[in-house]
Design a protein around this motif. Structure first.
Motif, PDB file in Angstrom:
ATOM      1  N   ASP A   1       0.859  -1.186   0.000  1.00  0.00           N
ATOM      2  CA  ASP A   1       0.000   0.000   0.000  1.00  0.00           C
ATOM      3  C   ASP A   1       0.893   1.232   0.000  1.00  0.00           C
ATOM      4  O   ASP A   1       1.779   1.364   0.854  1.00  0.00           O
ATOM      5  N   SER A   2       0.694   2.132  -0.952  1.00  0.00           N
ATOM      6  CA  SER A   2       1.544   3.325  -1.050  1.00  0.00           C
ATOM      7  C   SER A   2       0.967   4.539  -0.334  1.00  0.00           C
ATOM      8  O   SER A   2       1.565   5.618  -0.369  1.00  0.00           O
ATOM      9  N   ALA A   3      -0.205   4.401   0.317  1.00  0.00           N
ATOM     10  CA  ALA A   3      -0.768   5.505   1.102  1.00  0.00           C
ATOM     11  C   ALA A   3      -0.118   5.503   2.480  1.00  0.00           C
ATOM     12  O   ALA A   3      -0.703   5.079   3.477  1.00  0.00           O
ATOM     13  N   ILE A   4       1.134   5.956   2.510  1.00  0.00           N
ATOM     14  CA  ILE A   4       1.937   5.969   3.731  1.00  0.00           C
ATOM     15  C   ILE A   4       2.347   7.404   4.028  1.00  0.00           C
ATOM     16  O   ILE A   4       2.754   8.135   3.130  1.00  0.00           O
ATOM     17  N   PHE A   5       2.271   7.796   5.292  1.00  0.00           N
ATOM     18  CA  PHE A   5       2.704   9.136   5.687  1.00  0.00           C
ATOM     19  C   PHE A   5       4.206   9.087   5.953  1.00  0.00           C
ATOM     20  O   PHE A   5       4.651   8.467   6.925  1.00  0.00           O
ATOM     21  N   ILE A   6       4.978   9.712   5.079  1.00  0.00           N
ATOM     22  CA  ILE A   6       6.426   9.795   5.264  1.00  0.00           C
ATOM     23  C   ILE A   6       6.845  11.251   5.124  1.00  0.00           C
ATOM     24  O   ILE A   6       6.596  11.879   4.098  1.00  0.00           O
TER      25      ILE A   6
END
Length: 355
Positions: free
Chosen positions: A329-334
């Protein structure tokens, strides 16, 4: 989110009953800006979400931003997806069982900071006071139950620099983008001071963004030109909370430390031997940092010497790909920049799991 002003996803969640507008307490998200002093995507996202929620809540947009905490981080390089994570707080049919700790959230804000206070001990102390307030609201008595403290504070805009100049006030720097390390560092040290990770005797103006051996392992701080105060969102587990969510944290040893996802999940579960079950993972929050000296596990990188692309953008893209390869999943808070957030070269990561 299709763009920084896109609220269609939240609208659907509200219209289908998945989200009750009156229960929204915070929004944390990533926008596709550059993450710098001139990143106006963050302000656009706040405006768009506050205009949408004003309609449902019967409030003016500025009243919405006082009621709900909005924290946006610019920069979705590589595979990172622009998105928003919406936090709600509501009544639960099941009361706390008195044995199991569950996810809880405390929110606090500081007063507005004068430009000359940004990146100084004044900001450190204001944030520390707000963190303690947020911890109390969250019902957490043991700092070890705090796993993630998101702080968004101001950086020095050209207007702020001009204001200070007009009053003869001294600033930590006159460079708006150069003020980010001081701003992020001061807010991280405020978290460390409040949670007992640092003592006030070790802190002074001259060590902020310089003496990196003093840090917090749970702070995740950002700075932007769209606000003047500091917003603190404190996450942890409390026996007073109910629900089916828990949060944990770990330390990323570097930007290719894929195992940190499992360690953060194990922290949330309270089981250091637990296997990673991606189906349990609800949200992931991390900081990204370039390796010290540009050397990653014995190999040279160009993160710190690239004159075309800032190292924070390199780091966000690199870590985003690594974490997405684990989670699918690329909906990551970075967010980039780890001043006083873990040891140099390391970075914090937090995971929320459904248990």
């Amino acid at each position: 989110m299709a763009n920084p002003g896109d609220t269609a996803g939240l609208t659907r969640l509200i219209e289908n009953g998945a989200v009750v507008p009156g229960e929204i307490v915070a929004v944390i998200g990533k926008t596709e800006g550059n993450g710098g002093a001139n990143d106006f995507t963050r302000g656009l996202a706040t405006l768009s979400f506050s205009l949408l929620l004003a309609k449902y809540l019967g409030l003016a947009p500025d009243e919405v931003t006082r009621k709900i905490a909005f924290v946006w981080s610019g920069g979705t390089e590589g595979v990172l997806s622009p998105h928003a994570t919406v936090f709600t707080r509501g009544a639960d049919d099941a009361a706390p069982d008195g044995r199991s700790k569950r996810l809880t959230l405390g929110i606090a804000v500081t007063r507005d900071l004068a430009p000359e206070e940004v990146g100084t001990m004044a900001e450190v102390r204001l944030v520390a006071e707000a963190v303690l307030s947020a911890q109390a609201e969250a019902g957490i008595t043991d700092p070890r139950d705090v796993h993630y403290v998101q702080v968004k504070g101001p950086l020095l805009t050209p207007a702020a620099v001009a204001d200070a100049d007009s009053r003869g006030a001294r600033l930590v720097t006159r460079d708006p983008n150069g003020s980010k390390p001081y701003a992020r560092g001061a807010t991280a040290l405020g978290v460390a001071l409040a949670l007992g990770e640092a003592t006030e005797s070790a802190l002074h103006d001259g060590m902020i963004a310089q003496a990196m051996d003093v840090y917090s392992s749970v702070a995740n701080t950002s700075a932007g030109g769209e606000l003047k105060n500091c917003e603190i969102l404190l996450f942890g587990n409390s026996i007073q909370a109910s629900g089916d969510l828990r949060i944990g944290h770990a330390v990323l040893q570097d930007v290719v430390d894929a195992g940190a996802v499992t360690r953060a999940a194990q922290s949330a579960l309270g089981d250091t031997d637990a296997a990673l079950d991606i189906s349990q993972l609800v949200a992931l929050f991390a900081k990204a940092e370039a390796p010290p000296g540009g050397m990653l596990r014995g190999r040279r990188t160009t993160m710190l010497s690239d004159a075309d692309i800032h190292y924070e953008r390199h780091a966000r893209a690199s870590l985003g790909a690594v974490l997405a390869s684990v989670t699918g999943d690329s909906a990551i808070f970075i967010s980039g920049g780890t001043e006083h957030q873990c040891k140099p070269g390391e970075a914090p990561i937090a995971a929320i799991l459904r248990v």
